[in-house]
Design an enzyme around this catalytic site. Structure first.
Site, short mmCIF file in Angstrom:
data_model
loop_
_atom_site.label_atom_id
_atom_site.label_comp_id
_atom_site.label_asym_id
_atom_site.label_seq_id
_atom_site.Cartn_x
_atom_site.Cartn_y
_atom_site.Cartn_z
N ASP A 86 0.99 -0.95 -0.11
CA ASP A 86 -0.08 -0.03 0.05
C ASP A 86 1.16 1.20 -0.48
O ASP A 86 1.86 1.57 0.69
CB ASP A 86 -0.55 0.09 1.39
CG ASP A 86 -1.87 1.33 1.31
OD1 ASP A 86 -1.75 1.98 0.20
OD2 ASP A 86 -2.18 1.48 2.27
N SER A 134 5.25 12.30 -16.87
CA SER A 134 3.57 12.51 -17.56
C SER A 134 4.07 13.08 -18.79
O SER A 134 4.65 14.71 -18.28
CB SER A 134 2.25 12.25 -17.52
OG SER A 134 1.68 12.71 -18.13
N TYR A 176 -4.32 16.15 -12.00
CA TYR A 176 -3.01 15.10 -12.32
C TYR A 176 -2.14 15.78 -12.68
O TYR A 176 -1.03 14.75 -12.36
CB TYR A 176 -4.52 14.25 -13.63
CG TYR A 176 -2.87 13.40 -13.66
CD1 TYR A 176 -2.67 12.21 -13.13
CD2 TYR A 176 -2.28 13.41 -15.44
CE1 TYR A 176 -1.58 11.04 -13.83
CE2 TYR A 176 -1.19 12.60 -15.53
CZ TYR A 176 -1.13 11.42 -15.10
OH TYR A 176 0.27 9.88 -15.42
N LYS A 206 2.11 15.06 -11.00
CA LYS A 206 3.24 14.91 -12.39
C LYS A 206 4.44 16.08 -12.64
O LYS A 206 5.62 15.85 -12.22
CB LYS A 206 2.49 14.06 -14.11
CG LYS A 206 1.67 13.52 -13.35
CD LYS A 206 3.08 11.78 -12.86
CE LYS A 206 1.90 10.43 -13.02
NZ LYS A 206 2.53 9.68 -12.55
#
Length: 279
Positions: A58, A137, A151, A155
């Site tokens: 986890d 990304s 998001y 990144k």
């Protein structure tokens, strides 16, 4: 060294992490692979063996992360290459995403990654060698995508941390590389890996268009081949002077150049204002 290297890959039960683990095992490397479910790793990659260690981990629980790294050390004695690949997408406008939705994306994509680095660095530092790949990304460099703000910002955070990390660990002979993939044909755009806002706001038409484009058109039509991405990472891991910034995919390469040109253009245009602010 070559193929004796031990790779530790997070988020390896699907997507880029899975393709990389498969490729490495096929080439005789040793691989410790983590996922939230050990069963999914065994189903995709096989049971524990001399060269493979599946680990239930986890990411957001530091004890769980430490336990996985301890198991890796007792199984393989060391870690040579760390690939922080685990993470998920979130597609919603900044105004529509709740505080909890935004924080959860950071919890996994940023703080989870930090948990892994914090617990792996003592090994790499002691070895005075190693390589960390942090999977960002192209959205961690070029963020002009409506609906991808949270998001992309996770990144961007990964990219910024890795720049500092690279400078911190250089004296120990350890390398760090930020990987900026464009669109690769994995299950990243499927429901399990891409979350949508619980409370969408109808006014954000561009965000809704982006959602339907990613779910219906781009999904399963991405230009990037994940097997070739895996090959690229292996190649870079064997280089004496690996890059800090690695863009993968022609789309990512072009977007990076587009942003660089745009920033240079604005620097030129606003130079007078920029340099007029000294005492």
């Amino acid at each position: 060294m070559g193929n004796n290297k031990v790779w530790f890959i997070t988020g390896a039960s699907k997507g880029l992490g899975l393709e990389l683990a498969k490729k490495l095992l096929a080439e005789g490397f040793k691989v410790a692979a983590t996922s939230r479910s050990e069963a999914s790793l065994v189903a995709a990659l096989g049971s524990s063996s001399e060269n493979f260690l599946p680990l239930e981990m986890d990411l957001v629980n530091e004890k769980s992360v430490k336990a996985a790294i301890d198991k890796t050390i007792s199984h393989f004695k060391t870690i040579d290459v760390l690939v922080n690949n685990a993470g998920y997408g979130l597609l919603g406008a900044l105004e529509e995403l709740t505080d909890a939705e935004a924080r959860k994306n950071y919890e996994v994509n940023v703080f989870g990654l930090l948990n892994v680095i914090r617990n792996t660095m003592p090994i790499l530092r002691a070895n005075q060698s190693g390589h960390i790949f942090n999977i960002s990304s192209v959205g961690g460099y070029y963020g002009e995508f409506p609906g991808w703000g949270i998001y992309c910002s996770t990144k961007f955070a990964v990219a910024g941390m890795t720049e500092s990390l690279a400078a911190e660990i250089k004296p120990f002979g350890v390398h760090a590389t930020i990987v900026y993939p464009g669109y690769f044909r994995t299950d990243f755009l499927k429901d399990s890996s891409l979350l949508l806002p619980e409370n969408p706001i109808a006014d954000y038409k561009e965000v809704r268009q982006s959602q339907s484009a990613h779910k219906d058109d781009i999904n399963e039509n991405q230009p990037g081949d994940p097997v070739k991405l895996a090959e690229a990472l292996i190649k870079v891991s064997q280089d004496q002077n690996p890059p800090l910034h690695l863009f993968l995919g022609e789309d990512a390469f072009n977007m990076a150049n587009q942003k660089i040109a745009s920033v240079q253009n604005e620097l030129g245009k606003w130079k007078e204002v920029s340099v007029s602010t000294n005492f």
